[in-house]
Motif scaffolding. Structure first.
Motif, short mmCIF file in Angstrom:
data_model
loop_
_atom_site.label_atom_id
_atom_site.label_comp_id
_atom_site.label_asym_id
_atom_site.label_seq_id
_atom_site.Cartn_x
_atom_site.Cartn_y
_atom_site.Cartn_z
N VAL A 58 0.84 -1.19 0.00
CA VAL A 58 0.00 0.00 0.00
C VAL A 58 0.88 1.25 0.00
O VAL A 58 2.05 1.21 0.35
CB VAL A 58 -0.97 0.03 1.21
N TYR A 59 0.27 2.37 -0.37
CA TYR A 59 0.97 3.65 -0.46
C TYR A 59 1.34 4.16 0.93
O TYR A 59 0.54 4.11 1.85
CB TYR A 59 0.06 4.66 -1.17
N ILE A 60 2.57 4.65 1.08
CA ILE A 60 3.01 5.23 2.35
C ILE A 60 3.06 6.74 2.18
O ILE A 60 3.84 7.25 1.39
CB ILE A 60 4.39 4.70 2.76
N VAL A 83 -6.89 8.65 0.93
CA VAL A 83 -5.80 8.76 -0.04
C VAL A 83 -5.17 7.39 -0.32
O VAL A 83 -4.06 7.29 -0.80
CB VAL A 83 -4.72 9.78 0.38
N LYS A 84 -5.87 6.32 0.03
CA LYS A 84 -5.42 4.94 -0.23
C LYS A 84 -4.20 4.55 0.60
O LYS A 84 -3.48 3.64 0.23
CB LYS A 84 -5.14 4.73 -1.72
N GLY A 85 -3.94 5.24 1.68
CA GLY A 85 -2.84 4.87 2.56
C GLY A 85 -3.37 4.07 3.73
O GLY A 85 -4.57 3.80 3.81
N PRO A 86 -2.49 3.67 4.66
CA PRO A 86 -2.97 2.91 5.81
C PRO A 86 -3.80 3.74 6.79
O PRO A 86 -4.50 3.19 7.62
CB PRO A 86 -1.69 2.39 6.47
N TYR A 87 -3.68 5.05 6.71
CA TYR A 87 -4.46 5.91 7.61
C TYR A 87 -5.30 6.88 6.80
O TYR A 87 -4.95 7.22 5.68
CB TYR A 87 -3.53 6.69 8.54
N GLN A 88 -6.40 7.34 7.44
CA GLN A 88 -7.25 8.33 6.79
C GLN A 88 -6.57 9.69 6.84
O GLN A 88 -5.88 10.01 7.81
CB GLN A 88 -8.59 8.41 7.51
N ALA A 89 -6.77 10.47 5.80
CA ALA A 89 -6.16 11.80 5.77
C ALA A 89 -7.22 12.84 6.11
O ALA A 89 -8.40 12.62 5.91
CB ALA A 89 -5.58 12.06 4.39
N PHE A 90 -6.74 13.98 6.64
CA PHE A 90 -7.66 15.03 7.06
C PHE A 90 -7.27 16.36 6.42
O PHE A 90 -6.10 16.73 6.41
CB PHE A 90 -7.63 15.15 8.59
#
Lengths: 228, 233
Positions: A58-60, A83-90
């Protein structure tokens, strides 16, 4: 040339990649007297440092990356973006250009909207985005096609100093914005040109390891034009 | 009569024909297929991704979840699809076998889902599952300290054999069950053991011999995993 081939050796997790005299860089760790890789990737050794460039996964999120994300939720403080990463973006309200009323937030960026946005902070379990930029390149996507590719192949799609992307842009007469997270936005006057650009991007992604990729892509573009 | 010649003509330390491949499930973040003789396991990894519900998140480290499942057509007699007591147990021991190498502390608040499906079973399914899962995790770009390989060692009467088949698992001597099945999972560098189970009876003195056989077999399996991962472009 032979030196270049050596650099492209694929390593697996746990494989010994260097001895003590090197410093462990990205995706490596020290184990006893050796340095091992912790991911599937390609080894890159420079003077004293050894690091692994990942090939898959996955994307880092990284600071300063321009990414394409989808609005998932609206809170009073800002927008939640995937944003397709392991965490949600804000995306905080203050990072949106211009003054936005809380009641008007939906009209600015609604749920499901795609945004070209920039990462301005990466925390331990959080990613913060901004829409502010000097050249106004960050915006909401209103038209065009999205092509999704493996995020680790994005550097090949862009090429050296954007050579590959310029090649596609000129050949298909489209506008292309590449998100570092593997989402690529293609917009052109005609749908046909967008689809042609999509085909070329997919061809590049499938052949990233090939030698002389630029020539192959040029040939592929020529073949596409001949078919018309 | 003692068990001197194996049913399929292999040497005592010889493995079944083994093959492996990564990137077989296009929609997963990482995937692998692993075949040991007639046993085929397919593993798909999803994540690291955010764990929901939020109360299950661990702010210190990530969570690893393993789902082991035998497909209904994987054995001679059709088995009822869905979760069984056996599959839950194997899911749990596989999770414990994999967790020590996955660097979960680098991924706080996330979950990594590993789905193992057995397409065809002929003994040693948990071992094939672990082998496939280790490769799938590496393919998914999850940071790992080492690789894991697993093998089932057996004792037929008094003979120690590597990589048992179903036929050998059911081996009888004088009308009594005389086979012992010992699945072992071993790490590639430190040679630590992360899974050790025993089904049957085994003299304590024999244990060393079993672990020796397990180490040799795991080394061979690791080579196969390594070559398959390196072929990925």
């Amino acid at each position: 040339m032979t030196e270049k081939k050596e650099k492209r050796e694929i390593v697996i997790p746990g494989e010994i990649i260097a001895s003590e005299e090197f410093l462990p860089g990205d995706w490596t760790m020290k184990q006893g007297k050796n340095i091992i890789s912790t991911r599937l990737g390609i080894v890159e050794k420079s003077d004293k440092l050894v690091k692994v460039i990942p090939l898959s996964g996955v994307y880092i999120p990284r600071y300063g990356n321009v990414v394409i994300g989808e609005v998932k939720d609206i809170t009073t403080a800002g927008w939640v973006v995937d944003v397709k990463g392991p965490y949600q973006a804000f995306l905080p309200l203050r990072e949106c250009p211009g003054f936005v009323e809380v009641s008007e937030m939906e009209n600015v960026y609604g749920i499901g909207d795609l945004l070209v946005t920039k990462i301005f902070n990466v925390g331990r379990t959080s990613v913060d985005l901004t829409m502010k930029s000097r050249d106004r390149s960050l915006n909401k996507i209103r038209e065009g096609t999205i092509v999704t590719v493996n995020p680790h192949r994005v550097p090949r799609v862009i090429g050296k100093e954007g050579s590959m992307i310029t090649l596609i842009k000129n050949a298909t007469k489209t506008n292309i914005t590449v998100g570092q997270n593997g989402l690529i936005w293609v917009s052109g006057e005609k749908v046909e040109s967008e689809l042609a650009a999509k085909k070329i991007i997919e061809f590049i992604v499938e052949n990233t390891t090939a030698d002389g990729l630029t020539e192959k892509v040029e040939k592929f573009i020529k073949d596409l034009e001949d078919k018309k | 009569m003692a068990y001197t010649k194996r049913f399929d003509g292999r040497k005592t330390d010889e493995l079944r024909e083994t093959s492996a491949k990564v990137g077989v499930v296009p929609n997963a973040d990482g995937s692998a297929i692993f075949q040991q003789g007639d046993t085929i396991a397919i593993a798909a990894v999803y994540g690291p991704k955010i764990l929901h519900p939020k109360n299950q998140q661990n702010p210190e480290k990530g969570v690893l979840r393993v789902h082991y499942n035998m497909l209904s057509f994987s054995v001679g007699e059709r088995i009822k699809p869905g979760v069984s007591r056996r599959s839950q147990e194997i899911s749990k021991v596989t999770e414990w076998a994999l967790a020590p190498v996955v660097m979960l502390e680098e991924l706080p608040g996330t979950v990594i889902d590993v789905h193992i499906n057995i397409l065809q079973a002929n003994a040693g399914t948990r071992c094939a599952g672990i082998n496939a899962a280790a490769m799938a995790l590496a393919h998914a770009g999850v940071p790992m300290k080492e690789m894991i390989s697993a093998v089932a060692i057996g004792q037929m009467g008094t003979t120690i054999v590597s990589d048992v088949t179903k036929e050998e698992e059911d081996y009888e001597e004088d009308g009594e069950k005389a086979a012992t099945d010992i699945p072992i999972a071993m790490l590639s560098n430190s040679e630590k053991i992360t899974l050790l189970q025993l089904d049957g009876q085994l003299p304590v003195k024999k244990m060393k011999e079993v672990l020796e056989a397990g180490r040799d077999a795991c080394k061979k399996l690791h080579e196969i995993q390594k070559n398959a991962l390196k072929e990925y472009k």
